[in-house]
Motif scaffolding. Sequence first.
Motif, PDB file in Angstrom:
ATOM      1  N   UNK A 141       0.839  -1.205   0.000  1.00 58.65           N
ATOM      2  CA  UNK A 141       0.000   0.000   0.000  1.00 58.65           C
ATOM      3  C   UNK A 141       0.868   1.247   0.000  1.00 58.65           C
ATOM      4  N   UNK A 142       1.883   1.254   0.871  1.00 58.59           N
ATOM      5  CA  UNK A 142       2.735   2.431   1.004  1.00 58.59           C
ATOM      6  C   UNK A 142       3.605   2.655  -0.233  1.00 58.59           C
ATOM      7  N   UNK A 143       4.006   1.573  -0.912  1.00 60.69           N
ATOM      8  CA  UNK A 143       4.888   1.707  -2.080  1.00 60.69           C
ATOM      9  C   UNK A 143       4.119   1.966  -3.374  1.00 60.69           C
ATOM     10  N   UNK A 144       2.970   1.301  -3.560  1.00 62.02           N
ATOM     11  CA  UNK A 144       2.292   1.341  -4.862  1.00 62.02           C
ATOM     12  C   UNK A 144       0.936   2.042  -4.865  1.00 62.02           C
ATOM     13  N   UNK A 145       0.387   2.321  -3.680  1.00 64.60           N
ATOM     14  CA  UNK A 145      -0.931   2.969  -3.662  1.00 64.60           C
ATOM     15  C   UNK A 145      -0.822   4.361  -3.046  1.00 64.60           C
ATOM     16  N   UNK A 146      -0.546   4.443  -1.729  1.00 69.48           N
ATOM     17  CA  UNK A 146      -0.357   5.740  -1.079  1.00 69.48           C
ATOM     18  C   UNK A 146       0.340   5.549   0.257  1.00 69.48           C
ATOM     19  N   UNK A 147       1.175   6.520   0.631  1.00 66.00           N
ATOM     20  CA  UNK A 147       1.832   6.477   1.937  1.00 66.00           C
ATOM     21  C   UNK A 147       1.001   7.158   3.016  1.00 66.00           C
ATOM     22  N   UNK A 148      -0.116   7.747   2.650  1.00 66.70           N
ATOM     23  CA  UNK A 148      -0.971   8.380   3.653  1.00 66.70           C
ATOM     24  C   UNK A 148      -1.418   7.318   4.669  1.00 66.70           C
ATOM     25  N   UNK A 149      -1.261   7.587   5.978  1.00 61.02           N
ATOM     26  CA  UNK A 149      -1.545   6.560   7.001  1.00 61.02           C
ATOM     27  C   UNK A 149      -2.976   6.016   6.983  1.00 61.02           C
ATOM     28  N   UNK A 150      -3.942   6.787   6.448  1.00 61.88           N
ATOM     29  CA  UNK A 150      -5.340   6.322   6.489  1.00 61.88           C
ATOM     30  C   UNK A 150      -5.534   5.024   5.725  1.00 61.88           C
ATOM     31  N   UNK A 151      -4.783   4.847   4.641  1.00 64.96           N
ATOM     32  CA  UNK A 151      -4.956   3.637   3.823  1.00 64.96           C
ATOM     33  C   UNK A 151      -4.466   2.396   4.574  1.00 64.96           C
ATOM     34  N   UNK A 152      -3.268   2.499   5.171  1.00 68.12           N
ATOM     35  CA  UNK A 152      -2.748   1.386   5.963  1.00 68.12           C
ATOM     36  C   UNK A 152      -3.669   1.094   7.137  1.00 68.12           C
ATOM     37  N   UNK A 153      -4.136   2.148   7.811  1.00 65.69           N
ATOM     38  CA  UNK A 153      -5.023   1.977   8.966  1.00 65.69           C
ATOM     39  C   UNK A 153      -6.349   1.325   8.564  1.00 65.69           C
ATOM     40  N   UNK A 154      -6.887   1.704   7.411  1.00 69.58           N
ATOM     41  CA  UNK A 154      -8.158   1.125   6.945  1.00 69.58           C
ATOM     42  C   UNK A 154      -8.017  -0.381   6.741  1.00 69.58           C
ATOM     43  N   UNK A 155      -6.904  -0.790   6.130  1.00 69.89           N
ATOM     44  CA  UNK A 155      -6.674  -2.217   5.899  1.00 69.89           C
ATOM     45  C   UNK A 155      -6.498  -2.964   7.220  1.00 69.89           C
ATOM     46  N   UNK A 156      -5.722  -2.387   8.133  1.00 68.35           N
ATOM     47  CA  UNK A 156      -5.434  -3.054   9.404  1.00 68.35           C
ATOM     48  C   UNK A 156      -6.688  -3.187  10.260  1.00 68.35           C
ATOM     49  N   UNK A 157      -7.458  -2.103  10.391  1.00 69.75           N
ATOM     50  CA  UNK A 157      -8.662  -2.124  11.232  1.00 69.75           C
ATOM     51  C   UNK A 157      -9.701  -3.100  10.680  1.00 69.75           C
TER      52      UNK A 157
ATOM     53  N   UNK B 267      -8.912   1.675  -5.399  1.00 73.90           N
ATOM     54  CA  UNK B 267      -7.978   0.566  -5.215  1.00 73.90           C
ATOM     55  C   UNK B 267      -7.888   0.153  -3.754  1.00 73.90           C
ATOM     56  N   UNK B 268      -7.862   1.129  -2.855  1.00 69.67           N
ATOM     57  CA  UNK B 268      -7.808   0.825  -1.430  1.00 69.67           C
ATOM     58  C   UNK B 268      -9.044   0.038  -0.999  1.00 69.67           C
ATOM     59  N   UNK B 269     -10.213   0.437  -1.487  1.00 71.95           N
ATOM     60  CA  UNK B 269     -11.457  -0.268  -1.139  1.00 71.95           C
ATOM     61  C   UNK B 269     -11.404  -1.719  -1.605  1.00 71.95           C
ATOM     62  N   UNK B 270     -10.991  -1.948  -2.847  1.00 72.44           N
ATOM     63  CA  UNK B 270     -10.894  -3.312  -3.381  1.00 72.44           C
ATOM     64  C   UNK B 270      -9.865  -4.122  -2.599  1.00 72.44           C
TER      65      UNK B 270
END
Length: 459
Positions: free
Chosen positions: A43-59, A116-119
């Motif tokens: 996510x951080x390398x190919x989608x976005x480094x914004x923390x919300x994306x990583x947090x959304x996946x983890x939660x 992409x993050x949603x998928x």
Amino acid sequence: MENNVVLKKSNKLGLKTWVCIIIFGLAGQLAWMVENMYFSAFIQANITKDPWATSAAVISSAIVAAVATIFGGALSDRIGKRKLFVCLGYIIWGVIVALFAVFGNDPIATANVARTVVLFVIMDCVMTLFGSMSNDAAFSAWVTDVTDISNRGLVDIIISMMPIAALMIIFVGFDGMTKNGQWSLFFIILGALTSLIGILGLFLFKDSPNVKKDLSNTYLKNAFYGFVPKNVKSHKMIYICLIAMMFSSLSLQMWQPYMISLFQYTLGIENYVIPIALIVVLSAALSVVGGKFMDKYGKTHFYYPVASIGVVGGLLCYLIKFVDPSNIAIKMVLLIIGGTLIMGGSMMCSGLFFATSRDHTPDDKAGCFQGIRMVIVIMLPMVLASLIAPFVINAFGELASEHLIQIGAYQKGQKVYPYELFLFSAIIALFVFIPALICRSKDRAFRNAKLKELNLVDE
């Protein structure tokens, strides 16, 4: 005060049992490591480094994992079988991991980030469903079935080492793929390995003769057994152990999802495979020795030292911030010692308190208590860390330098992951002392009675 009795002998586990513990434990952690660390890295390398994306996946993954383990564990108790859930679950789990290859190897266009993050999160949740039912619910319950108080210390230490062993295997054998942008091949190979172990388990895995069908209540009542206040009170030592593991896990979750970026860009260590390999070997050796002594002499002596290790390790890694950036030798020494204490402490804490919780688990409730463990030890730390870590990053992180922007590590306006993630990890680890104090006060008499009941000590 009653003296701690020394174990005369431990009940031996057969070769096939040990093989299943190791290969299913390792394969499961290989798959979880892909999710817990490399999904975040992707996510951080190919989608976005914004923390919300990583947090959304983890939660999202944490919530699905908890629900799947609650219902899966209770179902395996009711049926009185673990093999079906473990083997078929691993096969499907691996297939879904391999399907992440569809995201390809190239960075996602900015306009497609949200979609992409949603998928990605949806696929992650489906994968977690099967992974949690097979590994966190059924496999973990099976380990409780086949062990007892005389051997659980070592077994749970070995199991707690599996995430680190999986990390080392991935770093040495497969990390180069991600560095070279071969993400699709990476996902396919790791997924295939997980499915292969599931297939192998159809021939190797055997349910314990001790496991019985739990028909004491309706299925739903058994699924939520551990959430009923009177049952919490009746089995309070299990929950005290799980709270200790929760703080230890939260401490680790503060920085682990950001580990590669922390090592590479914050600490400035490009070749991070070497220190990580040393950390893994040293922490594994420390943990195995600790596990054997726990079984032989009792866990009473280990609660305070184990609670201390994670605190010291986090502080040592934080101190790297104050070392001259050009002094690589001092940075490496602090990282290896601190990292060994963090990793070793995490493994020993997990092994110590998990083994203690198994000791207090009723024979017919091993599956349903895995759901409680998932909520307290996995879901809560992942959710809390996903809320706390972005706050720490935004509060203490410095804006990415022009160099980091130019090499594509960060985008303009983004903050570099700070050393304070290690500091907060150490602060959170301090809270392990509270349940450690309670467990230590209760452990000696309980262990002595159990060993005498099993006729494993001299009267």
